[in-house]
Structures are given as structure tokens and as C-alpha cells.
Design an enzyme around this catalytic site. Structure first.
Site, PDB file in Angstrom:
ATOM      1  N   LYS A 129      -1.304 -11.442   8.018  1.00 33.90           N
ATOM      2  CA  LYS A 129      -1.402  -9.993   8.252  1.00 33.90           C
ATOM      3  C   LYS A 129      -2.328  -9.696   9.438  1.00 33.90           C
ATOM      4  O   LYS A 129      -1.999  -8.920  10.328  1.00 33.90           O
ATOM      5  CB  LYS A 129      -1.919  -9.299   6.994  1.00 33.90           C
ATOM      6  CG  LYS A 129      -2.076  -7.808   7.188  1.00 33.90           C
ATOM      7  CD  LYS A 129      -2.717  -7.136   5.975  1.00 33.90           C
ATOM      8  CE  LYS A 129      -3.507  -5.932   6.442  1.00 33.90           C
ATOM      9  NZ  LYS A 129      -4.875  -5.898   6.021  1.00 33.90           N
ATOM     10  N   ASP A 148       0.569  -4.330   4.541  1.00 27.39           N
ATOM     11  CA  ASP A 148      -0.666  -4.011   3.817  1.00 27.39           C
ATOM     12  C   ASP A 148      -0.267  -3.280   2.530  1.00 27.39           C
ATOM     13  O   ASP A 148       0.914  -3.242   2.173  1.00 27.39           O
ATOM     14  CB  ASP A 148      -1.628  -3.191   4.698  1.00 27.39           C
ATOM     15  CG  ASP A 148      -1.168  -1.740   4.823  1.00 27.39           C
ATOM     16  OD1 ASP A 148      -0.012  -1.422   4.457  1.00 27.39           O
ATOM     17  OD2 ASP A 148      -1.973  -0.910   5.276  1.00 27.39           O
TER      18      ASP A 148
END
Ligand code: SF4
Length: 220
Positions: A129, A148
């Protein structure tokens, strides 16, 4: 539905409609973290774990005046760095990650943040991420979709994935979202997740995606 099934022409078309409507609703959607170079974005993204971007921006306003290069983060006493980032939470782990990453940047990359996924993933504390955020926003390279908490929740509600693990959600989104939209897609989902499709109480009656959404409360 999952994986390859999701990438049907019909689903791709629906995904494009979702993106077009969100672009219209949030024409200024962008990364909410403040940064002026790849190193600052890397540090801010590590700090953003389990913390709001607003809080991170408050902390980094002072932090980036004090620490200007990877060498600065690499050489400071870790206890001092911990105090400087304390209010973002999980500050011991975050200080360790920032310092570990910056030491490797100094040792292997001349203090610069590398621009490839593989090199970023070698940095301590940097998972997919964080690497996606840095590559997409600081380097303009789309190698994946940032997943997220907002992106994961909305992707599931919108029926774009049947998974809950970020890696699997990302894989489904990469099959559905055109690559040119990968970076913006995360920003649009995050803006919509904050403004309308909130975790506890989605505001379906005022949602621009309502007719495209299988989870709309108006359909129940
Ligand atoms: S219709 Fe409701 S659940 Fe679906 S995206 Fe909009 S706010 Fe979220």
C-alpha cells in the site's frame, strides 16, 4: 462474484460509470497528505497507518522542517524521533520503520527514494500500500491500486470485490479499473468514503452512485 468473473465487460462498464460520476462529484480529489518530495510522502504514508491524514499533516509540518534528508532520519536517536511523531500513534513501530527505511535509502540509494515497486518493498516498514501511494503520487507511476480502509469498504459495498484481504481486493480492482485511473481511483473512493459512504452510516439517499450500488440502503 470474484476474480476473473468481475472483469466482465459489463462490470468494467459499471466501474467506468462509477469513476466518471465520482470524478464529477470530486473534481479536486487528490492525496490528502502534505509532501513536497518522495521522501516526505514515504514518511507521511508510514505515519498515516491507523491515523488521520489531518493529524499526520499537523505532525509533518514541524517534522519536515527538522528532518530534511534521509540522512537526518537515519542518524537521529530513535527516542527523539519517537517523540517527534508520538501523536500519530504506534509511534515506536513507526519510528523504527522510518529510521530503518531511511538507513537503507542512505546505504543503497544515495539517500533517494527508489522509483520501482521491488526496491520500495525492500525498505523496512514499506508494504504494498505504501509503495503504491509513493509510486502513484510522487512518481506518477501506476503499478497497483491503493487499498486502504475506505477503498476496501467501498469496493465491497459497490460489488467490485468479494474479498476482504487488501491484496485480493487490489487484484480485483486492477482487473476492473483502467490502469490510467488506478491512482485517481483510490483518491475518489477515499473522498466518497469520507463524505457519503461512511463506515457506520452510508448516506445512500444522497449518493451519486446509488443506482449503480448493490448495497444501497434504498433497495432494502
Ligand atoms: S449507495 Fe450507499 S452503500 Fe452504495 S456507495 Fe452509495 S452510500 Fe455507499
Amino acid at each position: 462474484m470474484k476474480g476473473e468473473d468481475l472483469a466482465s465487460t459489463e462490470e468494467k462498464q459499471r466501474t467506468r460509470q462509477i469513476i466518471a460520476r465520482l470524478r464529477k462529484a470530486y473534481p479536486d480529489a487528490h492525496c490528502s497528505l502534505n509532501y513536497s518530495n518522495p521522501l516526505e510522502l514515504l514518511v507521511a504514508t508510514i505515519l498515516s497507518a491507523q491515523c488521520t491524514d489531518e493529524r499526520v499533516n499537523i505532525v509533518t509540518a514541524d517534522l519536515f522542517r527538522k528532518y530534511r534528508k534521509a540522512e537526518d532520519f537515519a542518524s537521529v536517536e530513535v527516542a527523539e524521533l519517537e517523540q517527534d511523531i508520538r501523536s500519530t500513534g504506534f509511534y515506536r513501530n513507526k519510528a523504527k520503520a522510518i529510521q530503518g527505511a531511511c538507513r537503507l535509502l542512505v546505504e543503497r540509494h544515495g539517500g533517494r527514494v527508489p522509483a520501482t515497486l521491488d526496491e520500495l518493498l525492500e525498505l523496512p516498514g514499506v508494504a504494498r500500500k505504501t509503495a503504491n501511494v509513493v509510486l502513484g503520487n510522487a512518481f506518477g507511476t501506476a503499478v497497483g491500486v491503493v487499498v486502504d480502509t475506505h477503498v476496501g469498504r467501498l469496493a465491497e459495498r459497490l460489488g467490485l470485490t468479494a474479498h476482504t484481504q487488501p491484496e485480493k481486493i487490489e487484484r480485483d480492482l486492477m482487473a476492473l479499473v483502467p490502469q490510467k485511473d488506478w491512482v485517481d481511483f483510490a483518491h475518489l473512493m477515499i473522498y466518497h468514503g469520507r463524505a457519503v459512504c461512511k463506515a457506520r452510516k452510508p448516506e445512500c439517499a444522497s449518493c451519486v452512485l446509488e443506482d449503480l450500488c448493490p448495497s444501497s440502503l434504498l433497495k432494502i
